[in-house]
Design a protein around this motif. Structure first.
Motif, PDB file in Angstrom:
ATOM      1  N   LEU A  41       0.827  -1.200   0.000  1.00 30.66           N
ATOM      2  CA  LEU A  41       0.000   0.000   0.000  1.00 30.66           C
ATOM      3  C   LEU A  41       0.864   1.253   0.000  1.00 30.66           C
ATOM      4  O   LEU A  41       0.560   2.237  -0.698  1.00 30.66           O
ATOM      5  CB  LEU A  41      -0.925  -0.010   1.220  1.00 30.66           C
ATOM      6  N   SER A  42       1.950   1.224   0.752  1.00 35.60           N
ATOM      7  CA  SER A  42       2.851   2.375   0.797  1.00 35.60           C
ATOM      8  C   SER A  42       3.505   2.602  -0.560  1.00 35.60           C
ATOM      9  O   SER A  42       3.644   3.740  -1.027  1.00 35.60           O
ATOM     10  CB  SER A  42       3.928   2.161   1.861  1.00 35.60           C
ATOM     11  N   PHE A  43       3.895   1.499  -1.196  1.00 35.30           N
ATOM     12  CA  PHE A  43       4.519   1.612  -2.510  1.00 35.30           C
ATOM     13  C   PHE A  43       3.548   2.173  -3.538  1.00 35.30           C
ATOM     14  O   PHE A  43       3.908   3.049  -4.330  1.00 35.30           O
ATOM     15  CB  PHE A  43       5.018   0.234  -2.968  1.00 35.30           C
ATOM     16  N   LEU A  44       2.317   1.691  -3.515  1.00 31.86           N
ATOM     17  CA  LEU A  44       1.314   2.180  -4.460  1.00 31.86           C
ATOM     18  C   LEU A  44       1.010   3.656  -4.227  1.00 31.86           C
ATOM     19  O   LEU A  44       0.825   4.421  -5.174  1.00 31.86           O
ATOM     20  CB  LEU A  44       0.038   1.343  -4.345  1.00 31.86           C
ATOM     21  N   SER A  45       0.960   4.048  -2.957  1.00 32.03           N
ATOM     22  CA  SER A  45       0.701   5.453  -2.629  1.00 32.03           C
ATOM     23  C   SER A  45       1.831   6.339  -3.140  1.00 32.03           C
ATOM     24  O   SER A  45       1.601   7.399  -3.732  1.00 32.03           O
ATOM     25  CB  SER A  45       0.549   5.624  -1.118  1.00 32.03           C
ATOM     26  N   PHE A  46       3.069   5.886  -2.911  1.00 33.52           N
ATOM     27  CA  PHE A  46       4.224   6.641  -3.396  1.00 33.52           C
ATOM     28  C   PHE A  46       4.203   6.739  -4.915  1.00 33.52           C
ATOM     29  O   PHE A  46       4.478   7.802  -5.494  1.00 33.52           O
ATOM     30  CB  PHE A  46       5.525   5.982  -2.937  1.00 33.52           C
ATOM     31  N   PHE A  47       3.865   5.624  -5.582  1.00 31.48           N
ATOM     32  CA  PHE A  47       3.830   5.602  -7.036  1.00 31.48           C
ATOM     33  C   PHE A  47       2.794   6.579  -7.571  1.00 31.48           C
ATOM     34  O   PHE A  47       3.057   7.328  -8.519  1.00 31.48           O
ATOM     35  CB  PHE A  47       3.510   4.182  -7.522  1.00 31.48           C
ATOM     36  N   CYS A  48       1.621   6.606  -6.957  1.00 33.34           N
ATOM     37  CA  CYS A  48       0.554   7.506  -7.418  1.00 33.34           C
ATOM     38  C   CYS A  48       0.940   8.969  -7.233  1.00 33.34           C
ATOM     39  O   CYS A  48       0.702   9.801  -8.112  1.00 33.34           O
ATOM     40  CB  CYS A  48      -0.747   7.200  -6.683  1.00 33.34           C
ATOM     41  N   VAL A  49       1.553   9.273  -6.086  1.00 35.93           N
ATOM     42  CA  VAL A  49       1.973  10.653  -5.816  1.00 35.93           C
ATOM     43  C   VAL A  49       3.072  11.071  -6.790  1.00 35.93           C
ATOM     44  O   VAL A  49       3.051  12.176  -7.349  1.00 35.93           O
ATOM     45  CB  VAL A  49       2.454  10.793  -4.369  1.00 35.93           C
ATOM     46  N   ARG A  50       4.020  10.166  -7.003  1.00 35.60           N
ATOM     47  CA  ARG A  50       5.117  10.459  -7.923  1.00 35.60           C
ATOM     48  C   ARG A  50       4.602  10.656  -9.344  1.00 35.60           C
ATOM     49  O   ARG A  50       5.033  11.575 -10.057  1.00 35.60           O
ATOM     50  CB  ARG A  50       6.128   9.307  -7.886  1.00 35.60           C
ATOM     51  N   LEU A  51       3.658   9.816  -9.768  1.00 34.89           N
ATOM     52  CA  LEU A  51       3.084   9.943 -11.105  1.00 34.89           C
ATOM     53  C   LEU A  51       2.354  11.269 -11.263  1.00 34.89           C
ATOM     54  O   LEU A  51       2.447  11.923 -12.308  1.00 34.89           O
ATOM     55  CB  LEU A  51       2.134   8.780 -11.374  1.00 34.89           C
ATOM     56  N   PHE A  52       1.647  11.687 -10.212  1.00 37.38           N
ATOM     57  CA  PHE A  52       0.942  12.966 -10.265  1.00 37.38           C
ATOM     58  C   PHE A  52       1.919  14.116 -10.486  1.00 37.38           C
ATOM     59  O   PHE A  52       1.686  14.999 -11.322  1.00 37.38           O
ATOM     60  CB  PHE A  52       0.159  13.190  -8.967  1.00 37.38           C
ATOM     61  N   PHE A  53       3.044  14.107  -9.760  1.00 38.78           N
ATOM     62  CA  PHE A  53       4.009  15.183  -9.904  1.00 38.78           C
ATOM     63  C   PHE A  53       4.704  15.144 -11.258  1.00 38.78           C
ATOM     64  O   PHE A  53       5.032  16.192 -11.830  1.00 38.78           O
ATOM     65  CB  PHE A  53       5.042  15.136  -8.767  1.00 38.78           C
ATOM     66  N   VAL A  54       4.921  13.941 -11.804  1.00 41.65           N
ATOM     67  CA  VAL A  54       5.526  13.820 -13.126  1.00 41.65           C
ATOM     68  C   VAL A  54       4.608  14.430 -14.178  1.00 41.65           C
ATOM     69  O   VAL A  54       5.039  15.189 -15.047  1.00 41.65           O
ATOM     70  CB  VAL A  54       5.830  12.343 -13.455  1.00 41.65           C
ATOM     71  N   ILE A  55       3.311  14.100 -14.104  1.00 40.99           N
ATOM     72  CA  ILE A  55       2.346  14.639 -15.070  1.00 40.99           C
ATOM     73  C   ILE A  55       2.214  16.147 -14.905  1.00 40.99           C
ATOM     74  O   ILE A  55       2.183  16.899 -15.883  1.00 40.99           O
ATOM     75  CB  ILE A  55       0.977  13.957 -14.887  1.00 40.99           C
ATOM     76  N   PHE A  56       2.146  16.615 -13.654  1.00 38.92           N
ATOM     77  CA  PHE A  56       1.992  18.047 -13.403  1.00 38.92           C
ATOM     78  C   PHE A  56       3.201  18.822 -13.901  1.00 38.92           C
ATOM     79  O   PHE A  56       3.071  19.877 -14.530  1.00 38.92           O
ATOM     80  CB  PHE A  56       1.802  18.282 -11.906  1.00 38.92           C
ATOM     81  N   SER A  57       4.405  18.283 -13.654  1.00 35.49           N
ATOM     82  CA  SER A  57       5.610  18.993 -14.074  1.00 35.49           C
ATOM     83  C   SER A  57       5.744  19.011 -15.585  1.00 35.49           C
ATOM     84  O   SER A  57       6.272  19.967 -16.161  1.00 35.49           O
ATOM     85  CB  SER A  57       6.856  18.355 -13.446  1.00 35.49           C
ATOM     86  N   SER A  58       5.267  17.953 -16.267  1.00 36.42           N
ATOM     87  CA  SER A  58       5.371  17.902 -17.723  1.00 36.42           C
ATOM     88  C   SER A  58       4.552  18.999 -18.375  1.00 36.42           C
ATOM     89  O   SER A  58       4.880  19.473 -19.467  1.00 36.42           O
ATOM     90  CB  SER A  58       4.934  16.529 -18.245  1.00 36.42           C
ATOM     91  N   THR A  73       2.433  13.756 -22.381  1.00 35.52           N
ATOM     92  CA  THR A  73       3.480  14.414 -23.154  1.00 35.52           C
ATOM     93  C   THR A  73       3.617  15.868 -22.717  1.00 35.52           C
ATOM     94  O   THR A  73       2.698  16.460 -22.144  1.00 35.52           O
ATOM     95  CB  THR A  73       3.169  14.356 -24.661  1.00 35.52           C
ATOM     96  N   ASP A  74       4.776  16.453 -23.006  1.00 39.13           N
ATOM     97  CA  ASP A  74       5.024  17.836 -22.602  1.00 39.13           C
ATOM     98  C   ASP A  74       4.324  18.842 -23.510  1.00 39.13           C
ATOM     99  O   ASP A  74       4.005  19.950 -23.093  1.00 39.13           O
ATOM    100  CB  ASP A  74       6.533  18.109 -22.617  1.00 39.13           C
ATOM    101  N   ARG A  75       4.083  18.467 -24.736  1.00 40.69           N
ATOM    102  CA  ARG A  75       3.366  19.320 -25.668  1.00 40.69           C
ATOM    103  C   ARG A  75       2.503  18.433 -26.564  1.00 40.69           C
ATOM    104  O   ARG A  75       2.986  17.440 -27.103  1.00 40.69           O
ATOM    105  CB  ARG A  75       4.349  20.140 -26.507  1.00 40.69           C
ATOM    106  N   PHE A  76       1.234  18.800 -26.703  1.00 42.00           N
ATOM    107  CA  PHE A  76       0.297  18.015 -27.503  1.00 42.00           C
ATOM    108  C   PHE A  76      -0.228  18.918 -28.610  1.00 42.00           C
ATOM    109  O   PHE A  76      -0.949  19.882 -28.351  1.00 42.00           O
ATOM    110  CB  PHE A  76      -0.851  17.506 -26.630  1.00 42.00           C
TER     111      PHE A  76
END
Length: 234
Positions: free
Chosen positions: A9-26, A210-213
């Motif tokens: 559960l901790s790993f999945l939570s970390f993965f979801c948070v990390r994915l959110f920041f990756v998408i937001f930063s892109s 993607t960074d630009r669509f």
């Protein structure tokens, strides 16, 4: 709750948070400096998806200043001799029309396994998709680590995609790089000229990653969406 369940559960939570920041930063990444210096170069990779996709991608590439966008990497799927020949033909034309210095006309051709063949059944697709993903991960993540003098540098500065399905796997490899903090290229997806009223399946899958669509028809621009419309590009 068992220790294994807690860890999972901790790993999945970390993965979801990390994915959110990756998408937001892109979404905040700018693909090029506001006032680039003439001496700057940008290494690019262009995925050639065969047939009409290859024709469109090479038309986009032909409009670039090859003295600045260098080195260039053309990525093709296994068995796609047409795309490979067209890419080499474009390089030959550019070399004939322009005089480059010895270190500028750099280009190479890379081949990756297809994620799915035409008319391939869905049941037999996952093994091929995994094989393609592993090849893309090697290209994006592993290979740059052994490149002399390129520590902490992505394999290219900019990756241009316009379909079909294998480009989704290539994008997934870049996203995995970002999730674990490895250097990654910026990604630009250019929707096919043939998509007038609705996005392609690849476009729908990559829309948020993607960074630009870029779209080529005004009907594809949604209110509040992240599409970029600059008219017909091919």
């Amino acid at each position: 709750m068992s220790n294994c369940a807690t860890i999972l559960l901790s790993f999945l939570s970390f993965f979801c948070v990390r994915l959110f920041f990756v998408i937001f930063s892109s979404r905040r990444i700018r693909l090029a400096p506001a006032n680039p210096r003439p001496s700057q170069t940008c290494s690019i990779a262009i995925f050639l998806g065969s047939g009409g996709h290859t024709t469109e991608a090479l038309k986009l590439a032909s409009a670039l200043d090859f003295s600045r966008y260098s080195p260039r990497t053309y990525i093709v799927s296994e068995g796609d001799a047409f795309s490979a020949q067209k890419a080499l033909a474009l390089e030959h034309v550019k070399a004939t029309d322009h005089v480059f210095s010895d270190d500028q006309p750099q280009h190479k051709l890379l081949t990756i396994p297809r994620a799915r063949r035409v008319y391939q059944s869905l049941l037999s697709t996952p093994p091929d998709a995994v094989k393609s993903l592993l090849a893309c991960m090697y290209l994006v993540s592993v290979r740059p680590l052994f490149k002399k003098g390129a520590f902490r540098q992505p394999f290219v500065d900019l990756l241009i995609l316009n379909g079909p399905g294998t480009c989704v796997i290539l994008c997934a490899a870049v996203l995995l790089n970002r999730l674990i903090g490895l250097p990654s290229p910026r990604m630009m997806y250019v929707e096919s000229f043939a998509r007038v009223k609705s996005l392609s399946l690849s476009g729908k899958l990559l829309y948020h990653f993607t960074d630009r669509f870029v779209v080529q028809w005004p009907d594809l621009v949604q209110p509040g969406g992240r599409e970029v419309y600059r008219g017909c590009l091919v």
